[in-house]
Write a protein that holds these residues in place. Structure first.
Motif, PDB file in Angstrom:
ATOM      1  N   THR A   1       0.839  -1.193   0.000  1.00 17.27           N
ATOM      2  CA  THR A   1       0.000   0.000   0.000  1.00 17.27           C
ATOM      3  C   THR A   1       0.877   1.247   0.000  1.00 17.27           C
ATOM      4  OG1 THR A   1      -1.710  -1.181   1.238  1.00 17.27           O
ATOM      5  CG2 THR A   1      -1.841   1.225   1.220  1.00 17.27           C
ATOM      6  N   TRP A   2       0.559   2.175  -0.895  1.00 14.18           N
ATOM      7  CA  TRP A   2       1.263   3.453  -0.968  1.00 14.18           C
ATOM      8  C   TRP A   2       0.483   4.482  -0.153  1.00 14.18           C
ATOM      9  CZ3 TRP A   2       5.102   5.117  -4.896  1.00 14.18           C
ATOM     10  CH2 TRP A   2       5.706   4.036  -5.550  1.00 14.18           C
ATOM     11  N   TYR A   3       1.195   5.242   0.670  1.00 15.42           N
ATOM     12  CA  TYR A   3       0.585   6.283   1.508  1.00 15.42           C
ATOM     13  C   TYR A   3       1.189   7.628   1.149  1.00 15.42           C
ATOM     14  CZ  TYR A   3      -1.161   2.608   4.597  1.00 15.42           C
ATOM     15  OH  TYR A   3      -1.806   1.516   5.104  1.00 15.42           O
ATOM     16  N   TYR A   4       0.340   8.638   1.144  1.00 14.32           N
ATOM     17  CA  TYR A   4       0.796  10.020   0.981  1.00 14.32           C
ATOM     18  C   TYR A   4       0.174  10.829   2.106  1.00 14.32           C
ATOM     19  CZ  TYR A   4       1.640  14.640  -0.942  1.00 14.32           C
ATOM     20  OH  TYR A   4       2.059  15.937  -1.110  1.00 14.32           O
ATOM     21  N   LEU A   5       1.008  11.529   2.865  1.00 17.49           N
ATOM     22  CA  LEU A   5       0.570  12.303   4.028  1.00 17.49           C
ATOM     23  C   LEU A   5      -0.235  11.431   4.993  1.00 17.49           C
ATOM     24  CD1 LEU A   5      -0.462  15.652   2.270  1.00 17.49           C
ATOM     25  CD2 LEU A   5       1.692  15.137   3.468  1.00 17.49           C
ATOM     26  N   GLY A   6       0.169  10.161   5.131  1.00 18.40           N
ATOM     27  CA  GLY A   6      -0.461   9.241   6.071  1.00 18.40           C
ATOM     28  C   GLY A   6      -1.743   8.600   5.589  1.00 18.40           C
ATOM     29  N   THR A   7      -2.185   8.919   4.388  1.00 12.72           N
ATOM     30  CA  THR A   7      -3.431   8.387   3.845  1.00 12.72           C
ATOM     31  C   THR A   7      -3.126   7.464   2.664  1.00 12.72           C
ATOM     32  OG1 THR A   7      -4.566  10.424   4.461  1.00 12.72           O
ATOM     33  CG2 THR A   7      -5.658   9.033   2.829  1.00 12.72           C
ATOM     34  N   PRO A   8      -3.771   6.297   2.602  1.00 13.88           N
ATOM     35  CA  PRO A   8      -3.531   5.418   1.450  1.00 13.88           C
ATOM     36  C   PRO A   8      -3.914   6.099   0.136  1.00 13.88           C
ATOM     37  CG  PRO A   8      -4.800   4.264   3.145  1.00 13.88           C
ATOM     38  CD  PRO A   8      -4.726   5.708   3.551  1.00 13.88           C
ATOM     39  N   ILE A   9      -3.103   5.880  -0.875  1.00  9.83           N
ATOM     40  CA  ILE A   9      -3.423   6.383  -2.209  1.00  9.83           C
ATOM     41  C   ILE A   9      -4.357   5.356  -2.832  1.00  9.83           C
ATOM     42  CG2 ILE A   9      -2.521   7.029  -4.482  1.00  9.83           C
ATOM     43  CD1 ILE A   9       0.150   7.701  -3.087  1.00  9.83           C
ATOM     44  N   GLY A  10      -5.597   5.727  -3.013  1.00 10.04           N
ATOM     45  CA  GLY A  10      -6.612   4.794  -3.479  1.00 10.04           C
ATOM     46  C   GLY A  10      -6.717   4.669  -4.994  1.00 10.04           C
TER      47      GLY A  10
END
Length: 189
Positions: free
Chosen positions: A45-54
């Motif tokens: 899972t890729w996260y950006y600013l702590g949120t998963p990139i959906g």
């Protein structure tokens, strides 16, 4: 990066290519612009600013510009190089197709970002064994020095395909692909 809070700025700098070929990130040497808050978890899972990139197409696009220098991972464009965190490997091998059998067998892996690789001389399989837990962590080389962690379910498929062979005078279980034998664990005595 001019604004490390905007991953979209990085995406805008990726040259538009034809077909499925990957950008030549190994040829690009822009100045390092700092780290961005992007992380690839062990499960892929890729996260950006702590949120998963959906958005899968966005993850796929980012995955085409990742490069590993030493132990560090970067997203690279012709004009910027930004650091990201990778918990284990940047990719996860999520499916396996088996063609043939015995030493003529071919193992084709597909990653979570839709890269396909055939295990062989250019894409070897390796297994790290945790010395404390004896838990295996299997990997396949996807491109240059970027690996995919082989998902547990896919590893179980490899175990089902395993045959015994002597390696350095000891019996090992392993798999064949493209004429290469890959040890995946010591043979039970």
């Amino acid at each position: 990066m001019s604004d490390p809070g905007k991953a979209g700025d990085l995406l805008a700098q990726i040259p538009k290519g034809e077909g499925k070929s990957l950008p030549p990130v190994h040829l690009w040497n822009p100045d390092f612009c700092g780290d961005i808050d992007m992380r690839i978890a062990r499960d892929g899972t890729w996260y950006y600013l702590g949120t998963p990139i959906g958005r899968k197409p966005m993850v796929r696009l980012f995955s085409t510009i990742i490069r590993r220098d030493g132990d560090d991972y970067f997203l690279i464009t012709p004009v910027e190089k930004v650091g990201i965190r990778v918990d284990d490997a940047p990719f996860v091998a999520v499916t396996l197709q088996v063609e043939g059998e015995g030493d003529a067998q071919v193992l084709r892996f597909t990653t979570n970002v839709e890269d396909e690789v055939v295990a062989g001389a250019e894409h070897p399989i390796r297994v790290e064994i945790d010395p404390a837990t004896l838990e295996p962590s299997p990997y396949i080389l996807v491109r240059r020095n970027l690996e995919a962690l082989i998902h547990r379910n896919v590893f179980y498929q490899l175990v089902e395909l395993a045959v015994e062979r002597e390696v350095d005078g000891k019996p090992w279980l392993g798999v064949w692909s493209a004429g290469q034998f890959y040890p995946i664990g010591p043979s039970p005595v």
